[in-house]
Design an enzyme around this catalytic site. Structure first.
Site, PDB file in Angstrom:
ATOM      1  N   GLY A   9     -57.190  78.806  46.621  1.00 20.46           N
ATOM      2  CA  GLY A   9     -56.642  78.648  47.957  1.00 20.46           C
ATOM      3  C   GLY A   9     -57.446  79.471  48.945  1.00 20.46           C
ATOM      4  O   GLY A   9     -58.583  79.890  48.666  1.00 20.46           O
ATOM      5  N   ALA A  10     -56.862  79.748  50.103  1.00 17.23           N
ATOM      6  CA  ALA A  10     -57.597  80.437  51.161  1.00 17.23           C
ATOM      7  C   ALA A  10     -58.059  81.823  50.729  1.00 17.23           C
ATOM      8  O   ALA A  10     -59.235  82.184  50.890  1.00 17.23           O
ATOM      9  CB  ALA A  10     -56.729  80.524  52.414  1.00 17.23           C
ATOM     10  N   LYS A 182     -47.219  96.545  52.347  1.00 17.51           N
ATOM     11  CA  LYS A 182     -47.588  95.174  52.707  1.00 17.51           C
ATOM     12  C   LYS A 182     -46.345  94.303  52.823  1.00 17.51           C
ATOM     13  O   LYS A 182     -46.247  93.448  53.715  1.00 17.51           O
ATOM     14  CB  LYS A 182     -48.540  94.601  51.659  1.00 17.51           C
ATOM     15  CG  LYS A 182     -49.026  93.175  51.967  1.00 17.51           C
ATOM     16  CD  LYS A 182     -49.914  93.133  53.193  1.00 17.51           C
ATOM     17  CE  LYS A 182     -50.306  91.712  53.577  1.00 17.51           C
ATOM     18  NZ  LYS A 182     -51.059  91.012  52.514  1.00 17.51           N
ATOM     19  N   SER A 249     -48.804  82.960  56.426  1.00 19.62           N
ATOM     20  CA  SER A 249     -48.675  82.168  55.198  1.00 19.62           C
ATOM     21  C   SER A 249     -47.311  81.498  55.116  1.00 19.62           C
ATOM     22  O   SER A 249     -47.187  80.376  54.624  1.00 19.62           O
ATOM     23  CB  SER A 249     -48.906  83.056  53.972  1.00 19.62           C
ATOM     24  OG  SER A 249     -47.964  84.116  53.930  1.00 19.62           O
TER      25      SER A 249
END
Length: 300
Positions: A9-10, A182, A249
């Site tokens: 993915g990214a 995070k 996201s």
């Protein structure tokens, strides 16, 4: 140095691109044969923050078990795909170091049940957007923080030698702490952008969105006092401004009709706070709004 990146993915593509640019032998592991064939035919393209393009040749496969011995395996899939991988990772040599890159906190104890001798965790603050199966856009420079939780740190110190200003890497001491921090930042930004359907920067420029974000922050520091020192609200504003044009996201998941990581990011924080007798009503409301949006999407 051989590195396999599981998850094309990214985030996986961006990591693979920078690793390959540094001269490492990189293999991307994808779930889709079509993507593997496209990567083999067209190579991996990175659109840089200045609009230029960088093309790197990487290997690609759908079969992790067919790979030769790797110096490092980077697990860049979302949490929901991890459980499919654990059995495959168990079959690998115990000597192969693993680097987990998932958002949230739910994977921490699960990963440590694996037999591998060297396990580390990573958080990233760069922006990445998948353009197509073999093209990723770098949408903002941010630090890649790596914390060793078990074993030797030698392989991760070797990553520091990459020294790319567009891809800064730091080794830090406390894996749980960076995952927690995070998760806090994600909880302040992602669910609000997903519900309002706005880019990160609008959480600062939209007065009402900004007030909601401030309210959530106050709730969080009420439950976790250390946040006020480790993550001052000015840092949250800076992150929104640095990633102003990014689609979070969680909003990307909503747009594409996928289940988000709301449970592993926000849900875990809510549970931790509740154990300390803090309900976090504003964040909890956003949590249920995102879940309701997903449920509505499933019925269509």
């Amino acid at each position: 140095m051989k590195i396999a990146v599981i998850g094309a993915g990214a985030v996986g593509q961006l990591m693979a691109s920078f690793f390959a640019e540094s001269g490492l032998m990189v293999t991307l592991v994808s779930r889709r044969q079509e993507q593997v064939e496209e990567l083999r035919a067209n190579h991996l393209t990175r659109i840089n923050v200045d609009g230029t393009k960088t093309v790197q040749k990487v290997a690609a496969t759908t079969n992790l078990k067919e790979l030769p011995q790797q110096d490092l395996i980077v697990i860049a899939v979302k949490y929901g795909q991890l459980h499919e991988l654990y059995e495959q990772l168990t079959s690998l040599s115990k000597e192969v170091p693993l680097l987990f890159m998932q958002n949230g906190l739910a994977h921490f104890e699960e990963a440590l049940k694996l037999a591998q001798k060297n396990i580390a965790f990573c958080t990233v603050s760069f922006g990445a957007q998948l353009i197509d199966s073999s093209t990723v856009q770098h949408r903002g420079v941010g630090v890649c923080k790596i914390a060793l939780e078990r074993g030797a740190s030698g392989i991760f110190h070797r990553l520091l030698l990459l020294r790319n200003d567009l891809f800064p890497i730091q080794l830090v001491d406390n894996a749980q702490q960076i995952l927690f921090e995070k998760a806090v930042l994600n909880s302040l930004i992602n669910p609000l952008t997903a519900v309002l359907q706005v880019k990160n920067g609008e959480l600062v420029t939209n007065k009402q969105a900004f007030l909601i974000m401030q309210t959530i922050y106050q709730e969080l520091i009420g439950a976790f006092e250390e946040i006020e020192e480790t993550i001052p609200f000015s840092k949250v504003i800076d992150l929104c401004e640095q990633t102003a044009n990014n689609t979070s996201s969680m909003l990307t998941d909503r747009i594409q009709g996928r289940k988000s990581e709301i449970d592993t990011i926000v849900g875990v924080l809510l549970d931790k706070a509740l154990k300390k007798d803090h309900y976090l009503p504003t964040l909890r409301t956003l949590y249920h709004q995102v879940l309701a949006i997903e449920e509505c999407g499933e019925r269509r």
